[in-house]
Design a protein around this motif. Structure first.
Motif, PDB file in Angstrom:
ATOM      1  N   UNK A  90       5.406  -2.149  -8.784  1.00  0.00           N
ATOM      2  CA  UNK A  90       6.390  -1.067  -8.627  1.00  0.00           C
ATOM      3  C   UNK A  90       5.745   0.182  -8.032  1.00  0.00           C
ATOM      4  N   UNK A  91       4.518   0.477  -8.471  1.00  0.00           N
ATOM      5  CA  UNK A  91       3.824   1.674  -7.979  1.00  0.00           C
ATOM      6  C   UNK A  91       3.526   1.526  -6.488  1.00  0.00           C
ATOM      7  N   UNK A  92       3.049   0.336  -6.110  1.00  0.00           N
ATOM      8  CA  UNK A  92       2.710   0.141  -4.695  1.00  0.00           C
ATOM      9  C   UNK A  92       3.962   0.282  -3.831  1.00  0.00           C
ATOM     10  N   UNK A  93       5.033  -0.340  -4.274  1.00  0.00           N
ATOM     11  CA  UNK A  93       6.268  -0.302  -3.494  1.00  0.00           C
ATOM     12  C   UNK A  93       6.805   1.131  -3.381  1.00  0.00           C
ATOM     13  N   UNK A  94       6.846   1.809  -4.518  1.00  0.00           N
ATOM     14  CA  UNK A  94       7.390   3.170  -4.520  1.00  0.00           C
ATOM     15  C   UNK A  94       6.567   4.089  -3.617  1.00  0.00           C
ATOM     16  N   UNK A  95       5.240   4.030  -3.781  1.00  0.00           N
ATOM     17  CA  UNK A  95       4.407   4.960  -3.026  1.00  0.00           C
ATOM     18  C   UNK A  95       4.323   4.608  -1.548  1.00  0.00           C
ATOM     19  N   UNK A  96       4.294   3.320  -1.210  1.00  0.00           N
ATOM     20  CA  UNK A  96       4.262   2.937   0.212  1.00  0.00           C
ATOM     21  C   UNK A  96       5.502   3.486   0.902  1.00  0.00           C
ATOM     22  N   UNK A  97       6.629   3.463   0.179  1.00  0.00           N
ATOM     23  CA  UNK A  97       7.876   3.999   0.727  1.00  0.00           C
ATOM     24  C   UNK A  97       7.798   5.531   0.826  1.00  0.00           C
ATOM     25  N   UNK A  98       7.322   6.161  -0.247  1.00  0.00           N
ATOM     26  CA  UNK A  98       7.316   7.635  -0.270  1.00  0.00           C
ATOM     27  C   UNK A  98       6.359   8.244   0.742  1.00  0.00           C
ATOM     28  N   UNK A  99       5.220   7.577   0.969  1.00  0.00           N
ATOM     29  CA  UNK A  99       4.252   8.122   1.923  1.00  0.00           C
ATOM     30  C   UNK A  99       4.672   7.805   3.365  1.00  0.00           C
ATOM     31  N   UNK A 100       5.686   6.955   3.491  1.00  0.00           N
ATOM     32  CA  UNK A 100       6.186   6.602   4.826  1.00  0.00           C
ATOM     33  C   UNK A 100       5.205   5.752   5.606  1.00  0.00           C
ATOM     34  N   UNK A 101       4.497   4.858   4.899  1.00  0.00           N
ATOM     35  CA  UNK A 101       3.468   4.053   5.559  1.00  0.00           C
ATOM     36  C   UNK A 101       4.102   3.011   6.477  1.00  0.00           C
ATOM     37  N   UNK A 102       3.536   2.858   7.658  1.00  0.00           N
ATOM     38  CA  UNK A 102       3.965   1.812   8.598  1.00  0.00           C
ATOM     39  C   UNK A 102       3.267   0.517   8.181  1.00  0.00           C
ATOM     40  N   UNK A 103       3.795  -0.101   7.126  1.00  0.00           N
ATOM     41  CA  UNK A 103       3.063  -1.227   6.533  1.00  0.00           C
ATOM     42  C   UNK A 103       3.054  -2.466   7.418  1.00  0.00           C
ATOM     43  N   UNK A 104       3.959  -2.523   8.409  1.00  0.00           N
ATOM     44  CA  UNK A 104       3.945  -3.664   9.342  1.00  0.00           C
ATOM     45  C   UNK A 104       2.607  -3.723  10.090  1.00  0.00           C
ATOM     46  N   UNK A 105       1.925  -2.580  10.178  1.00  0.00           N
ATOM     47  CA  UNK A 105       0.653  -2.532  10.919  1.00  0.00           C
ATOM     48  C   UNK A 105      -0.508  -3.152  10.138  1.00  0.00           C
ATOM     49  N   UNK A 106      -0.300  -3.420   8.841  1.00  0.00           N
ATOM     50  CA  UNK A 106      -1.414  -3.938   8.027  1.00  0.00           C
ATOM     51  C   UNK A 106      -1.693  -5.395   8.406  1.00  0.00           C
ATOM     52  N   UNK A 107      -2.910  -5.637   8.912  1.00  0.00           N
ATOM     53  CA  UNK A 107      -3.281  -6.990   9.350  1.00  0.00           C
ATOM     54  C   UNK A 107      -3.973  -7.758   8.242  1.00  0.00           C
ATOM     55  N   UNK A 108      -4.653  -7.037   7.372  1.00  0.00           N
ATOM     56  CA  UNK A 108      -5.500  -7.700   6.381  1.00  0.00           C
ATOM     57  C   UNK A 108      -5.529  -6.873   5.101  1.00  0.00           C
ATOM     58  N   UNK A 109      -5.477  -7.561   3.977  1.00  0.00           N
ATOM     59  CA  UNK A 109      -5.682  -6.920   2.672  1.00  0.00           C
ATOM     60  C   UNK A 109      -7.046  -7.349   2.180  1.00  0.00           C
ATOM     61  N   UNK A 110      -7.903  -6.376   1.887  1.00  0.00           N
ATOM     62  CA  UNK A 110      -9.178  -6.712   1.242  1.00  0.00           C
ATOM     63  C   UNK A 110      -9.128  -6.269  -0.205  1.00  0.00           C
ATOM     64  N   UNK A 111      -9.418  -7.184  -1.102  1.00  0.00           N
ATOM     65  CA  UNK A 111      -9.563  -6.811  -2.511  1.00  0.00           C
ATOM     66  C   UNK A 111     -11.035  -6.494  -2.745  1.00  0.00           C
ATOM     67  N   UNK A 112     -11.302  -5.299  -3.298  1.00  0.00           N
ATOM     68  CA  UNK A 112     -12.705  -4.894  -3.496  1.00  0.00           C
ATOM     69  C   UNK A 112     -13.380  -5.737  -4.580  1.00  0.00           C
ATOM     70  N   UNK A 113     -12.622  -6.094  -5.626  1.00  0.00           N
ATOM     71  CA  UNK A 113     -13.180  -6.922  -6.709  1.00  0.00           C
ATOM     72  C   UNK A 113     -12.028  -7.354  -7.608  1.00  0.00           C
ATOM     73  N   UNK A 114     -12.302  -8.333  -8.447  1.00  0.00           N
ATOM     74  CA  UNK A 114     -11.255  -8.884  -9.310  1.00  0.00           C
ATOM     75  C   UNK A 114     -11.101  -8.020 -10.561  1.00  0.00           C
ATOM     76  N   UNK A 115     -10.249  -7.039 -10.472  1.00  0.00           N
ATOM     77  CA  UNK A 115      -9.849  -6.207 -11.606  1.00  0.00           C
ATOM     78  C   UNK A 115      -8.400  -5.814 -11.348  1.00  0.00           C
ATOM     79  N   UNK A 116      -7.603  -5.876 -12.389  1.00  0.00           N
ATOM     80  CA  UNK A 116      -6.161  -5.728 -12.242  1.00  0.00           C
ATOM     81  C   UNK A 116      -5.736  -4.355 -11.674  1.00  0.00           C
ATOM     82  N   UNK A 117      -6.543  -3.309 -11.919  1.00  0.00           N
ATOM     83  CA  UNK A 117      -6.146  -2.000 -11.386  1.00  0.00           C
ATOM     84  C   UNK A 117      -6.270  -1.944  -9.859  1.00  0.00           C
TER      85      UNK A 117
END
Ligand SMILES: [Zn+2]
Ligand SMILES: [Zn+2]
Length: 334
Positions: A90-117
Motif C-alpha cells: 500500500x505504501x509503495x502504491x500510494x507514494x509512487x502515485x503521489x510523487x508522480x513517478x513515471x513507473x513505466x520507465x522502470x526496467x529492473x528492480x534490484x533488491x538490496x537484500x532479503x529483509x521485508x522492509x
C-alpha cells in the motif's frame, strides 16, 4: 568492471522513513525537489483568477523501509532502476502515485537484500510497473540474490520473525523476469552495476547482532548476523566519481563504499546514498564511521532509512554542507 560513465543522475525517493518536504538542499551539488518544493506540480484552479493549489494529499508518507527510483542519463539515453520496494504494498502504491513517478520507465528492480522492509512492496510494484508499460515493452526484471531465507529475524528470549519476503515463484507469477545473481554484473547498458557479496573489512561493521534465519526444511533457526546476500548498486558520474547506493548497510556503509571504489576501478567516491544502519549503533561505531567517511572524502552524503538522527547530527557536525538527507517524496538530481 566496465561501467559506462553517465552524465547525470535523478533519484525519486518513493519510500523512506522520514518526511521533511520543506528543508532545502544545503549542498549545491544536489538539486532537491519534490514534496512542497515544486509548486509547478500543483493543479491550476480559479480562486480569484489563476492560482495553484498545494494539496496535502500529494505529499508522500513515511514508512520503515527504502525504495528509490534511480535514472541514469547519458546524452539522449536514459535507464531506470528501482532500488528496493519498501515494507508494504500500500505504501509503495500510494507514494509512487503521489510523487508522480513515471513507473513505466522502470526496467529492473534490484533488491538490496532479503529483509521485508525492502521487499514488502515488490509484488505490487511489479504488477503496477508492467501494467504501466506499453504492450510491446519487455516486462520488468527482478534482480534478486539466490540465497533467500524462508524467514529472517532477531533472537530474543524467543525468536522474533519478520514476515516472509516474496518467493521466487510469487515474483514470476506477478509478471517479472527473474534474474538470480550473487556475482557483480552490469545492467542497463552497463550504466549501473550490481555488486556481489560486500567484503567485511572494518572492525566495527559486524552485521546484525543476534540476526537469525529460519529454514522450513529443517524447521529451525540458525545464526545469520552477516546478511551476506546484501548487494550494493552503483553508477559512475563522469568527471565526478562513484555514487554508491546501499540499502540497509548490514555490510557497513564504509565497507560498501570502499567496495564500490574497487568495483569502479578506483575512481573517487562521489556520493553515498541510502540506509547507513547507524540508528541503533553504539556511539563509537557512529564516530568510527564518520571518521572513515571523512577519509574517503565523498562530496555528497544522502543518508536515509535506518541511518538515525544521531548519525546525521554527527555527519553535519563533522562534514558540514555535505549531507542532503533522503526524505520520502524527494526528487534529487546529481
Ligand atoms: Zn535489512
Ligand atoms: Zn532496512
Amino acid at each position: 568492471m566496465g561501467l559506462t560513465e553517465i552524465d547525470s543522475l535523478e533519484i525519486a525517493v518513493i519510500v523512506d522513513n522520514e518526511l521533511d518536504p520543506l528543508s532545502p538542499s544545503c549542498n549545491p551539488a544536489v538539486k532537491l525537489g519534490g514534496g512542497l518544493k515544486d509548486p509547478s506540480e500543483g493543479a491550476i484552479i480559479d480562486r480569484g483568477g489563476r492560482a495553484k493549489e498545494m494539496r496535502m494529499d500529494h505529499i508522500c508518507c513515511g514508512a520503515h523501509g527504502l525504495s528509490m527510483m534511480i535514472t541514469a542519463i547519458k546524452g539522449g539515453s536514459r535507464h531506470t532502476v528501482l532500488f528496493d520496494t519498501g515494507p508494504e504494498e500500500e505504501v509503495w502504491q500510494r507514494n509512487a502515485h503521489r510523487i508522480g513517478a513515471d513507473i513505466a520507465a522502470i526496467e529492473l528492480i534490484q533488491l538490496s537484500h532479503w529483509h521485508r522492509d525492502h521487499s514488502g512492496g515488490m509484488l505490487r510494484a511489479i504488477r503496477m510497473i508492467n501494467s504501466a508499460k506499453s504492450a510491446d515493452a519487455p516486462p520488468v526484471i527482478a534482480d534478486l540474490h539466490p540465497s533467500r531465507p524462508d524467514y529472517r529475524g532477531v533472537m530474543g528470549p524467543i525468536p522474533i520473525s519478520l514476515e516472509a519476503d516474496p518467493t521466487f515463484d510469487e515474483v514470476v507469477a506477478a509478471g517479472a523476469t527473474l534474474v538470480k545473481s550473487a556475482a557483480p554484473h552490469g545492467v542497463c547498458d552497463d550504466m549501473f552495476l550490481i555488486s556481489g557479496e560486500i567484503p567485511r573489512r572494518t572492525a566495527y561493521e559486524q552485521g546484525i547482532r543476534r540476526g537469525i534465519r529460519f529454514s522450513a526444511e529443517t524447521n529451525a533457526w540458525s545464526d545469520d548476523p552477516l546478511i551476506s546476500d546484501e548487494r550494493l548498486l552503483m553508477v559512475k558520474l563522469k568527471g565526478k566519481g562513484v555514487v554508491v547506493f546501499t540499502g540497509c548497510s548490514h555490510a557497513g556503509a564504509v565497507n560498501a563504499s570502499r567496495h564500490a571504489v574497487e568495483l569502479g576501478d578506483s575512481a573517487p567516491l562521489y556520493a553515498i546514498v541510502g540506509g547507513y544502519h547507524l540508528a541503533d549503533a553504539e556511539r563509537d561505531t557512529i564516530d568510527a564511521t564518520v571518521k572513515d567517511f571523512k577519509s574517503l572524502g565523498p562530496k555528497i552524503l544522502i543518508p536515509g532509512h535506518c541511518t538515525g538522527w544521531r548519525a546525521k547530527c554527527k555527519i553535519e557536525q563533522e562534514m558540514p554542507g555535505c549531507m542532503v538527507p533522503s526524505f520520502v517524496g524527494s526528487r534529487l538530481a546529481l
